[in-house]
Design a protein around this motif. Structure first.
Motif, short mmCIF file in Angstrom:
data_model
loop_
_atom_site.label_atom_id
_atom_site.label_comp_id
_atom_site.label_asym_id
_atom_site.label_seq_id
_atom_site.Cartn_x
_atom_site.Cartn_y
_atom_site.Cartn_z
N UNK A 14 2.65 -0.15 47.53
CA UNK A 14 2.74 -1.41 48.21
C UNK A 14 4.24 -1.78 48.60
N UNK A 15 5.22 -1.56 47.92
CA UNK A 15 6.52 -1.67 48.24
C UNK A 15 6.93 -3.05 48.40
N UNK A 16 6.13 -3.80 47.29
CA UNK A 16 6.52 -5.37 47.19
C UNK A 16 5.81 -5.96 46.16
N UNK A 17 6.52 -7.13 45.40
CA UNK A 17 5.79 -7.49 44.11
C UNK A 17 4.26 -7.87 44.44
N UNK A 18 3.50 -7.57 43.68
CA UNK A 18 2.15 -7.89 43.93
C UNK A 18 1.33 -8.09 42.53
N UNK A 19 1.93 -9.10 41.79
CA UNK A 19 1.54 -9.41 40.44
C UNK A 19 -0.41 -9.79 40.54
N UNK A 20 -0.70 -10.52 41.59
CA UNK A 20 -2.10 -10.86 41.65
C UNK A 20 -2.78 -9.53 42.02
N UNK A 21 -2.52 -8.30 42.76
CA UNK A 21 -3.32 -7.23 42.78
C UNK A 21 -3.09 -6.54 41.61
N UNK A 22 -1.99 -6.56 40.97
CA UNK A 22 -1.84 -5.78 39.55
C UNK A 22 -2.93 -6.44 38.73
N UNK A 23 -3.12 -7.81 38.51
CA UNK A 23 -3.54 -8.19 37.53
C UNK A 23 -5.40 -7.80 37.77
N UNK A 24 -5.77 -7.96 39.15
CA UNK A 24 -6.79 -7.82 39.36
C UNK A 24 -7.19 -5.97 39.21
N UNK A 25 -6.48 -5.13 39.42
CA UNK A 25 -6.70 -3.68 39.25
C UNK A 25 -6.72 -3.67 37.76
N UNK A 26 -5.78 -4.43 36.87
CA UNK A 26 -5.82 -4.14 35.61
C UNK A 26 -7.31 -4.65 34.87
N UNK A 27 -7.78 -5.87 35.48
CA UNK A 27 -9.09 -6.45 34.85
C UNK A 27 -10.22 -5.28 35.38
N UNK A 28 -10.20 -4.89 36.47
CA UNK A 28 -11.42 -3.81 36.85
C UNK A 28 -11.27 -2.41 35.99
N UNK A 29 -10.08 -2.08 35.88
CA UNK A 29 -10.13 -0.74 34.92
C UNK A 29 -10.21 -0.97 33.71
N UNK A 30 -9.73 -2.28 32.88
CA UNK A 30 -10.08 -2.65 31.72
C UNK A 30 -11.54 -2.77 31.44
N UNK A 31 -12.23 -3.37 32.43
CA UNK A 31 -13.77 -3.40 32.20
C UNK A 31 -14.48 -2.08 32.03
N UNK A 32 -13.90 -0.90 32.86
CA UNK A 32 -14.26 0.23 32.81
C UNK A 32 -14.28 0.68 31.31
N UNK A 33 -12.89 0.71 31.00
CA UNK A 33 -12.73 1.08 29.60
C UNK A 33 -13.62 0.29 28.67
N UNK A 34 -13.85 -0.92 28.41
CA UNK A 34 -14.49 -1.72 27.60
C UNK A 34 -16.04 -1.42 27.79
N UNK A 35 -16.67 -1.38 28.70
CA UNK A 35 -17.76 -1.44 28.85
C UNK A 35 -18.69 0.10 29.48
N UNK A 36 -17.80 0.82 29.95
CA UNK A 36 -18.13 2.17 30.43
C UNK A 36 -17.78 3.20 29.24
N UNK A 37 -16.44 3.12 28.84
CA UNK A 37 -15.94 4.10 27.99
C UNK A 37 -14.50 4.57 28.06
N UNK A 38 -13.69 4.43 27.30
CA UNK A 38 -12.33 5.01 27.48
C UNK A 38 -12.67 6.60 27.69
N UNK A 39 -11.88 7.22 28.64
CA UNK A 39 -12.10 8.68 28.82
C UNK A 39 -13.00 8.89 30.22
N UNK A 40 -13.35 7.72 30.75
CA UNK A 40 -14.31 7.80 31.97
C UNK A 40 -13.68 8.13 33.35
#
Length: 156
Positions: free
Chosen positions: A55-81
């Motif tokens: 993005x070439x710019x600070x993007x804390x909100x975007x980073x937080x959202x992608x962290x939550x979305x990926x974290x949900x996959x890790x927790x609910x679908x499984x690590x290694x997905x």
């Protein structure tokens, strides 16, 4: 496509990897990041750095959202997905999509208590995003969100 140790990248390398992985883009192409990866907790910091570099710019909100979305996959679908993470940008918003191979895994917002250590991800997503949703297919699902983007004020 091979796996990349995203957690071991500095900002410059993450930007180069993002450009290489997302292919050649014209200046008017809205896709800034498009990659497939196997998720594990240790790849999340590198993914955040790569997103910021793309993005070439600070993007804390975007980073937080992608962290939550990926974290949900890790927790609910499984690590290694294996997932696909895609981000696109237009004049006033960033759209982030995380797709995984679990079409029947449902997203249910929880009402976390003050003592709960988990259960706030979708509430955070709802608070940060202009809108979000789930696109379910036969063999996969994509959870997406759109975050306000005011590029001139967010440029470094």
């Amino acid at each position: 496509m091979g796996l990349i140790a995203l957690g071991n990248c500095n900002l410059e390398t993450a930007g180069k990897l993002g450009a290489a992985l997302s292919g050649a883009h014209r200046a008017d192409d809205p896709v800034v990041l498009d990659l497939d990866l196997v998720v594990a907790p240790e790849v999340v910091p590198g993914l955040r750095r790569m997103l910021r570099a793309c993005l070439g710019a600070p993007c804390a909100d975007v980073q937080l959202c992608v962290t939550e979305l990926v974290g949900n996959v890790i927790r609910h679908v499984g690590e290694g997905t294996r997932v696909r993470v895609r981000a696109s940008r237009n004049a006033d918003r960033i759209r982030v999509e995380v797709s995984d191979p679990a079409p029947r895994a449902r997203l249910l917002p929880r009402h976390a208590t003050a003592d709960d250590e988990t259960g706030r991800g979708l509430a955070l997503l709802d608070a940060m995003a202009l809108r979000w949703g789930v696109d379910q297919g036969e063999a996969s699902k994509s959870v997406w969100c759109e975050i306000a983007w005011d590029e001139p004020t967010q440029m470094m």
